[in-house]
Design a protein around this motif. Structure first.
Motif, mmCIF file in Angstrom:
data_model
loop_
_atom_site.group_PDB
_atom_site.id
_atom_site.type_symbol
_atom_site.label_atom_id
_atom_site.label_comp_id
_atom_site.label_asym_id
_atom_site.label_seq_id
_atom_site.Cartn_x
_atom_site.Cartn_y
_atom_site.Cartn_z
ATOM 1 N N UNK A 1 0.815 -1.212 0.000
ATOM 2 C CA UNK A 1 0.000 0.000 0.000
ATOM 3 C C UNK A 1 0.846 1.258 0.000
ATOM 4 N N UNK A 2 1.994 1.161 0.670
ATOM 5 C CA UNK A 2 2.787 2.374 0.789
ATOM 6 C C UNK A 2 3.811 2.500 -0.336
ATOM 7 N N UNK A 3 3.680 1.678 -1.369
ATOM 8 C CA UNK A 3 4.626 1.774 -2.469
ATOM 9 C C UNK A 3 4.343 3.032 -3.275
ATOM 10 N N UNK A 4 5.300 3.968 -3.223
ATOM 11 C CA UNK A 4 5.092 5.266 -3.855
ATOM 12 C C UNK A 4 4.951 5.184 -5.366
ATOM 13 N N UNK A 5 5.497 4.125 -5.941
ATOM 14 C CA UNK A 5 5.586 4.099 -7.394
ATOM 15 C C UNK A 5 4.742 3.018 -8.039
ATOM 16 N N UNK A 6 3.818 2.453 -7.248
ATOM 17 C CA UNK A 6 2.980 1.388 -7.798
ATOM 18 C C UNK A 6 2.231 1.865 -9.033
ATOM 19 N N UNK A 7 1.665 3.076 -8.936
ATOM 20 C CA UNK A 7 0.875 3.588 -10.059
ATOM 21 C C UNK A 7 1.748 3.827 -11.287
ATOM 22 N N UNK B 1 15.685 1.779 0.719
ATOM 23 C CA UNK B 1 16.707 1.485 -0.297
ATOM 24 C C UNK B 1 16.078 1.413 -1.677
ATOM 25 N N UNK B 2 14.853 0.881 -1.733
ATOM 26 C CA UNK B 2 14.160 0.810 -3.027
ATOM 27 C C UNK B 2 13.865 2.225 -3.538
ATOM 28 N N UNK B 3 13.529 3.140 -2.623
ATOM 29 C CA UNK B 3 13.277 4.534 -3.031
ATOM 30 C C UNK B 3 14.569 5.173 -3.554
ATOM 31 N N UNK C 1 16.942 3.654 -4.994
ATOM 32 C CA UNK C 1 17.193 3.110 -6.336
ATOM 33 C C UNK C 1 16.313 3.778 -7.385
ATOM 34 N N UNK C 2 15.114 4.222 -6.993
ATOM 35 C CA UNK C 2 14.218 4.876 -7.948
ATOM 36 C C UNK C 2 14.841 6.172 -8.463
ATOM 37 N N UNK C 3 15.477 6.885 -7.587
ATOM 38 C CA UNK C 3 16.141 8.128 -8.017
ATOM 39 C C UNK C 3 17.436 7.788 -8.754
ATOM 40 N N UNK C 4 18.162 6.826 -8.187
ATOM 41 C CA UNK C 4 19.463 6.460 -8.762
ATOM 42 C C UNK C 4 19.355 5.946 -10.185
ATOM 43 N N UNK C 5 18.194 5.409 -10.554
ATOM 44 C CA UNK C 5 18.053 4.873 -11.914
ATOM 45 C C UNK C 5 18.072 5.994 -12.951
ATOM 46 N N UNK C 6 17.645 7.193 -12.584
ATOM 47 C CA UNK C 6 17.563 8.286 -13.568
ATOM 48 C C UNK C 6 18.615 9.380 -13.353
ATOM 49 N N UNK C 7 19.179 9.447 -12.151
ATOM 50 C CA UNK C 7 20.121 10.535 -11.848
ATOM 51 C C UNK C 7 21.318 10.586 -12.807
ATOM 52 N N UNK C 8 21.878 9.428 -13.250
ATOM 53 C CA UNK C 8 23.031 9.532 -14.160
ATOM 54 C C UNK C 8 22.721 10.308 -15.446
ATOM 55 N N UNK C 9 21.462 10.272 -15.911
ATOM 56 C CA UNK C 9 21.133 11.040 -17.123
ATOM 57 C C UNK C 9 21.287 12.531 -16.860
ATOM 58 N N UNK C 10 20.880 12.938 -15.663
ATOM 59 C CA UNK C 10 20.992 14.348 -15.308
ATOM 60 C C UNK C 10 22.471 14.744 -15.193
ATOM 61 N N UNK C 11 23.267 13.835 -14.612
ATOM 62 C CA UNK C 11 24.708 14.127 -14.496
ATOM 63 C C UNK C 11 25.328 14.263 -15.879
ATOM 64 N N UNK C 12 24.934 13.368 -16.774
ATOM 65 C CA UNK C 12 25.492 13.391 -18.120
ATOM 66 C C UNK C 12 25.083 14.678 -18.855
ATOM 67 N N UNK D 1 8.327 13.398 -4.428
ATOM 68 C CA UNK D 1 7.589 12.522 -3.505
ATOM 69 C C UNK D 1 8.515 11.941 -2.438
ATOM 70 N N UNK D 2 9.700 11.523 -2.862
ATOM 71 C CA UNK D 2 10.627 10.948 -1.877
ATOM 72 C C UNK D 2 11.159 12.058 -0.973
ATOM 73 N N UNK D 3 11.440 13.223 -1.577
ATOM 74 C CA UNK D 3 11.951 14.349 -0.801
ATOM 75 C C UNK D 3 10.977 14.776 0.287
ATOM 76 N N UNK D 4 9.677 14.769 -0.042
ATOM 77 C CA UNK D 4 8.669 15.116 0.975
ATOM 78 C C UNK D 4 8.680 14.075 2.090
ATOM 79 N N UNK D 5 8.769 12.829 1.682
ATOM 80 C CA UNK D 5 8.744 11.730 2.651
ATOM 81 C C UNK D 5 9.896 11.838 3.655
#
Ligand code: SF4
Length: 737
Positions: free
Chosen positions: A156-162, A424-426, A428-439, A308-312
């Motif tokens: 239920x508390x999975x932020x990214x289910x939707x 840790x899963x949260x 990873x959600x950010x970590x999956x896209x952050x390298x694009x921003x760094x690049x 969403x994670x930052x608010x959390x």
């Protein structure tokens, strides 16, 4: 112990290993190389220096650059002295190679053999990038039902289910199910101990898009805070690396992990760089960057996740994310439009290019139309400066917020270990896209960089890719001089190193390589050339064939060359290798093959490489003729001794492809400085490539081979004579086509 005593002892170990083993033959050239390796490593002062002592001299550095011809036995000549000395000095050896083939040879053959013969025991390990290993936490999520089609197990508390459900709905159901099955089978094999978590040991190598969601990348890993840390495949391998005295890596990993503490510290290890002629090109690849200006949905996704994670985790820095992300997106769209306004004409695909997609051979990468427009002299058009500055600015702000969130997440995981899995899963959600921003940030920054007066500017260019109806504009930037990059990032840290290869001199001189590798003028450097033990004049004949057509007239030359080649190929009775400089040239030769010859020719890319080579070996072993048609990648590292390559055909001099934007930018810069890029850059680089190609012919003292070259520039021009000087000294015969 003095430096000389270390060197003497390392050499004694080398002599003992050679004497103790029937398989290792003593060769004067090999011993000469071992002496140089021992001397170089004994001179290097390793470890921390007293930073408080301002009067202390800088630590002694020592770098040996050794060209060792084919057959010298260089891996034994460097590994025994290096390992023996490292064990004596209580340090470690790091061996970096360019190719997987050499890594495999070292780890599976050479080092196990040495471990049995060197008096002191030592451990060795292969270092790979962390993305080669599975992240168990990500796999658990993807295989364990979360994210499965119609899954009821999303917490239920999975932020990214939707978000995940929407993503699944977009993908074809069959594709989604196939990925799910694959993740489930990996998780099952891991839990049963049937798989070690290494991508390379999977029976069927997965596609990149299937593997990347479960790769153990640094950006999505909380390290010791992760609940799976104690069972993590990647960290298990790291422990093996820490316990090993000898580590084998590749040039990519060596350069990409600078400062990352994965490999031994460069100021406290003995570094061997084998296949060192590849190091400059690897350096350029490593420090080049690119950014997609067209496909931008990831920015909204990253912003939404971060908010969403930052608010959390209650991070204040997220306040600017909506502005940074929307400005970033809008400015990237502006930049893409401006690039098309400025370079649209140059980026239009030509008719010939549009037709090429239908000409791609089977088993090759699907051809997308890619056109390119380079920024002359690295001077960005004024219209692009403002949007790129905005991109760099907003990417920087966005990255700062992501760093704050990552810090807060790590701290919460530490404070709330029971919640570590979810947090840790949260992460990873950010970590999956952050390298694009760094690049994106790195690319915008390098594009904006102006070179100081007289210095080389970065190479800058834009590309347009069309794949069906899809149009993608990308921005690219790369440093121009590999030497500067290596000097700043690598040699500033290294104390003791040996660089070796069969081809480090070009046209008989080390100058070009030393410049490219950032070692020219470095007082710590010594050079040595160890000749091959082969009698090339007796074992090989170079047949220089002169066509009537000028090789620069591609069409007329290829027609004439193919005729001459086919009549020479008709004489082949065992193994042969034909090397082409372009796919088009190879295609024309394949099309011209008479029916009788088609069955004996194996064409690169029509079969996987290993299968093609196995077929070649089998045919030659059965006494049948077998001819390999290949391009640049077959001109290096291919070991075809004896009958496997009794004839080698060099169809044209292997100049670099004319459409390399970094090479073009460099030539432009040299011309601007009144220098001659052809003589200074093109000829020496071609000499190294040609020497590699010619090196495929004679692999052992027993081999005899004919080397055919159809490019008359080799014997008719001044630069051809320079190229000839860099080739093995075969007996030369000249003839007309
Ligand atoms: S430690 Fe890192 S790589 Fe290993 S399982 Fe955890 S998140 Fe994945």
């Amino acid at each position: 112990m003095s430096a000389q005593q270390w060197a003497d002892q390392a050499l004694q170990s080398f002599d003992a290993v050679v004497q103790a083993t029937g398989g290792f033959r003593s060769r004067p050239g090999q011993r000469l190389m071992a002496e140089q390796v021992a001397q170089a490593f004994s001179q290097a002062q390793l470890g921390k220096i007293d930073a408080d002592d301002e009067d202390a001299p800088p630590p002694a550095r020592s770098i040996a650059v050794i060209q060792a011809g084919t057959g010298v036995g260089k891996s034994l000549a460097y590994s025994v002295p290096a390992i023996a000395m490292a064990l004596e000095r209580g340090t470690r050896v790091l061996i970096s190679t360019a190719t997987v083939a050499l890594q495999e040879q070292l780890v599976a053959k050479d080092l196990p053999a040495l471990a049995a013969h060197i008096a002191k025991p030592f451990r060795f390990a292969l270092a790979k990038g962390r993305g080669r290993y599975v992240c168990k936490l990500k796999l658990e999520r993807l295989a364990g039902g979360v994210g499965a089609p119609d899954d009821g197990g999303i917490p239920d508390d999975d932020l990214f289910a939707e978000e995940e459900a929407a993503e699944r709905a977009r993908r074809p159901r069959a594709e989604s199910e196939a990925s799910m099955k694959f993740y489930a089978s990996m998780a099952d094999a891991l839990s049963r101990g049937q798989w070690d978590g290494d991508r390379d040991t999977l029976a069927t190598p997965p596609e990149a898009e299937v593997w990347s969601p479960v790769g153990a990348e640094a950006s999505s890993c909380t390290g010791k805070h992760c609940p799976m840390f104690s069972q993590c495949t990647y960290y298990e391998r790291r422990k093996e690396l820490v316990a090993a005295q000898v580590i084998v890596a590749n040039h990519d990993l060596l350069l990409s992990s600078l400062g990352a503490r994965l490999l031994p510290e460069l100021d406290n290890c003995l570094l061997v760089i084998d296949e060192a002629h590849h190091l400059p090109a690897t350096a350029l690849d490593q420090f080049a960057c690119e950014a997609d200006l067209s496909r931008l949905t990831w920015i909204d996704k990253l912003a939404s996740r971060a908010l969403r994670i930052g608010q959390l985790v209650e991070v204040e820095e997220i306040a600017d994310i909506p502005n940074d992300s929307s400005r970033l997106r809008a400015t990237l769209q502006d930049a893409a439009r401006l690039v098309m306004d400025i370079y649209g004409k140059a980026l239009q695909p030509s008719k010939a290019e549009a037709g090429r997609s239908h000409a791609a051979p089977r088993h090759s990468t699907p051809y997308n139309h890619i056109t390119r427009a380079r920024v002359p002299n690295g001077m960005l058009p004024a219209e692009l400066v403002e949007p790129l500055s905005q991109i760099a600015h907003h990417a920087d702000g966005f990255l700062a917020a992501l760093r704050a969130i990552a810090k807060a997440l790590r701290s919460q995981i530490k404070d709330q270990p029971d919640d570590a899995r979810r947090l840790s899963a949260l992460y990873a959600q950010i970590g999956a896209l952050a390298p694009r921003l760094e690049s994106l940030h790195a690319t915008a920054s390098l594009l904006l960089q102006d070179a100081p007066e007289g210095a080389a500017p970065a190479a800058k260019w834009f590309t347009l890719e069309t794949d069906g109806d899809y149009i993608v504009v990308k921005a690219h930037a790369s440093p121009l001089l590999p030497g500067n990059t290596l000097r700043n990032h690598l040699w500033s840290a290294v104390r003791g190193a040996v660089l070796t290869s069969a081809t480090l001199t070009s046209c008989g001189q080390f100058d070009f390589f030393l410049r490219e590798a950032g070692l020219a003028g470095d007082e710590a450097v010594t050079t040595l050339e160890v000749a091959s033990p082969f009698d090339y004049g007796l074992q090989g004949t170079l047949i220089a064939t002169e066509t009537r057509a000028d090789p620069r007239d591609a069409s007329a030359f290829t027609t004439e060359m193919v005729d001459a080649l086919l009549s020479d190929l008709a004489m082949v009775e065992s193994g042969a290798l034909v090397l082409f400089t372009s796919r088009e040239q190879m295609r024309q030769a394949v099309d011209a093959l008479p029916t009788a010859m088609r069955g004996i020719v194996l064409v690169q890319n029509t079969l996987p490489r290993q299968q093609l080579l196995a077929t070649h070996r089998e045919r030659v072993a059965n006494g049948e003729p077998s001819i390999i048609f290949g391009m640049q990648s077959f001109g290096e590292g291919l070991d075809l001794p004896g009958a496997l390559c009794e004839s080698l055909f060099i169809t044209k001099l292997p100049f670099a492809p004319p459409d390399d934007p970094v090479g073009e930018a460099r030539a432009e810069w040299l011309r601007g400085a009144g220098r001659d890029p052809f003589s200074e850059l093109v000829v020496p680089a071609t000499a190294i490539r040609l020497a590699q190609w010619a090196g495929r012919a004679i692999r052992t003292e027993e081999d005899h081979a004919h080397v055919y070259c159809y490019d008359k520039r080799l014997v008719r021009t001044g630069y051809g004579q320079r190229l000839l000087k860099g080739m093995p000294p075969f007996t030369l015969e000249r003839r007309l086509a």
